[in-house]
Design an enzyme around this catalytic site. Structure first.
Site, short mmCIF file in Angstrom:
data_model
loop_
_atom_site.label_atom_id
_atom_site.label_comp_id
_atom_site.label_asym_id
_atom_site.label_seq_id
_atom_site.Cartn_x
_atom_site.Cartn_y
_atom_site.Cartn_z
N ASP A 57 5.30 -1.86 -9.08
CA ASP A 57 5.97 -3.09 -9.50
C ASP A 57 7.48 -2.85 -9.46
OD1 ASP A 57 5.17 -5.80 -11.11
OD2 ASP A 57 7.11 -5.04 -11.76
N ASN A 72 16.17 -12.06 -8.97
CA ASN A 72 16.03 -13.45 -8.55
C ASN A 72 17.02 -14.36 -9.27
OD1 ASN A 72 14.13 -13.50 -6.51
ND2 ASN A 72 12.39 -13.68 -7.89
N ASP A 96 13.54 -11.98 -1.84
CA ASP A 96 12.64 -11.79 -0.70
C ASP A 96 13.05 -10.59 0.13
OD1 ASP A 96 11.15 -13.95 -1.45
OD2 ASP A 96 11.99 -15.33 0.05
N GLU A 105 6.07 -9.40 -7.12
CA GLU A 105 6.70 -8.09 -6.82
C GLU A 105 5.73 -6.94 -7.01
OE1 GLU A 105 7.59 -8.94 -11.23
OE2 GLU A 105 7.14 -10.05 -9.39
#
Length: 396
Positions: free
Chosen positions: A257, A265, A274, A300
């Site tokens: 993770d 973000n 991304d 993620e």
């Protein structure tokens, strides 16, 4: 003028050929990257034209012109189909060979046409030129280092078409041997026994091409449905399907993770997020190539099934991936913030992938709790020691 059996077969060939043209167009519209279908489509058009020209030699004036056109279009059809096969199989076909065969074939056909339809010299020479390139393609297909059963079957069907062309001089010799028949009757006999096997093998070959094209299309869509478009790794469905099939012990599962991904973000936007996900996916793909399985389970979160590997080796791989993410993605963030990941490792046990996912998930949570950017190996206490946290670390 009454049509002979050969003319009827040719007429039926035109009608059936139009069906194949429609099928090839439909297949190409489904997958426009399948450029070989365009060559097959053009080849089908040439063969349809040859059948029409054959019929026209009996019912239209300018008999000699249609006679030549028939042979030229058969030669053209074989050239186009050969190009399609080479394109599909990724076999190089030099343009000069393609062009030279076409030019010489057209010249030979035109020069020998006055000898007549049943001339053995004309038939033998023209037939050899018509199948010269397909024979070369068949030989190259069979010489591939690892030829698949599908390719072998396609090559075999093409061989059948080639043989149906090469027997034409023998059929002509047999027809001429019936001295009691008139030249027109001999030509009709030749047309019957030459056109029928050619049409039958050609349609069987076209059916094989269409079947393989549809199989490729189905495989492409299946692969797309199992692949994550952002990273190119397996998606959750693909990973679980493949993992359940390959998770024979010894094997281990790594879950990963990205740390502080929500902050990335929120601060830099989803486009930057991304790019980070794609970068992490690239690191994972390089570090754990086939036969290991790599997947993006969502957001993620990633997973790696390390096949035929004991837990200590899988743990070392997880550490290597963690270090690679931190070092190789050092410059991916605009504010030079490091990209790190937390990982959990679990052995594949009696519960298979499902049990290992739970164990690795708990180990991953422990890595987060211990400060992130680390690897934790699942122990017995991790399997039952925490409540389920599905989705609980999306902001971690």
């Amino acid at each position: 003028m009454t049509l002979g059996i050969g003319d009827i077969v040719a007429t039926a060939g035109v009608l059936l050929g139009l069906n194949y043209v429609a099928l090839f167009i439909a297949a190409y519209l489904f997958d426009r990257s399948a450029r070989h279908l365009l060559w097959y489509l053009a080849g089908a058009g040439a063969f349809i034209g040859s059948s029409a020209a054959y019929v026209m030699t009996e019912i239209a004036p300018f008999h000699g012109l249609f006679f030549i056109l028939d042979d030229v279009l058969v030669c053209t059809g074989f050239l186009l189909v050969s190009k399609g096969i080479c394109t599909h199989a990724r076999l190089p076909l030099p343009g000069r060979i393609f062009a030279l065969t076409a030019i010489i074939g057209a010249f030979v056909i035109a020069v020998l046409a006055p000898l007549g339809e049943l001339s053995l010299m004309r038939l033998a020479t023209v037939s050899l030129f018509q199948v010269a390139l397909p024979v070369m393609v068949v030989v190259r297909l069979y010489r591939l280092p690892a030829i698949s059963s599908r390719t072998r079957f396609l090559a075999t069907m093409l061989c059948a078409v080639i043989l149906s062309v090469l027997i034409r001089p023998l059929v002509a010799a047999w027809a001429v041997s019936h001295g009691t028949l008139s030249p027109a009757e001999q030509a009709e006999l030749y047309g019957t026994y030459a056109a029928t096997p050619f049409a039958a093998t050609l349609f069987a070959f076209a059916g094989t091409i269409f079947f393989l094209a549809m199989s490729d299309l189905a495989a492409t869509y299946r692969q797309a449905s199992m692949t994550d478009s952002l990273t190119g790794l397996l998606n959750r469905r693909g990973f679980l399907d493949e993992g359940n099939r390959l998770a024979a012990r010894p094997a281990a599962l790594i879950m990963l993770d990205i740390d502080h991904f929500k902050t990335i973000n929120d601060t830099h936007g989803h486009d930057q997020g991304d790019r980070v996900i794609a970068g992490v996916g690239s690191v994972i793909a390089v570090a754990a190539p086939r036969p290991h399985l790599c997947g993006r389970l969502g957001g993620e979160e990633f997973a790696i099934l390390v096949t035929r590997t004991e837990l200590p080796v899988a743990t070392a791989l997880a550490q290597a991936i963690r270090v690679s993410i931190e070092t190789e993605l050092r410059d991916i963030m605009p504010d030079d913030r490091p990209v790190t990941a937390s990982l959990g490792v679990a052995a594949i046990g009696d519960d298979g992938i499902a049990g290992a996912l739970i164990a690795a998930d708990h180990a991953l949570y422990d890595s987060k709790e211990a400060g992130r950017n680390r690897v934790t190996v699942a122990g017995a206490e991790h399997v039952h020691g925490h409540a389920s946290r599905t989705g609980g670390r999306r902001s971690a």
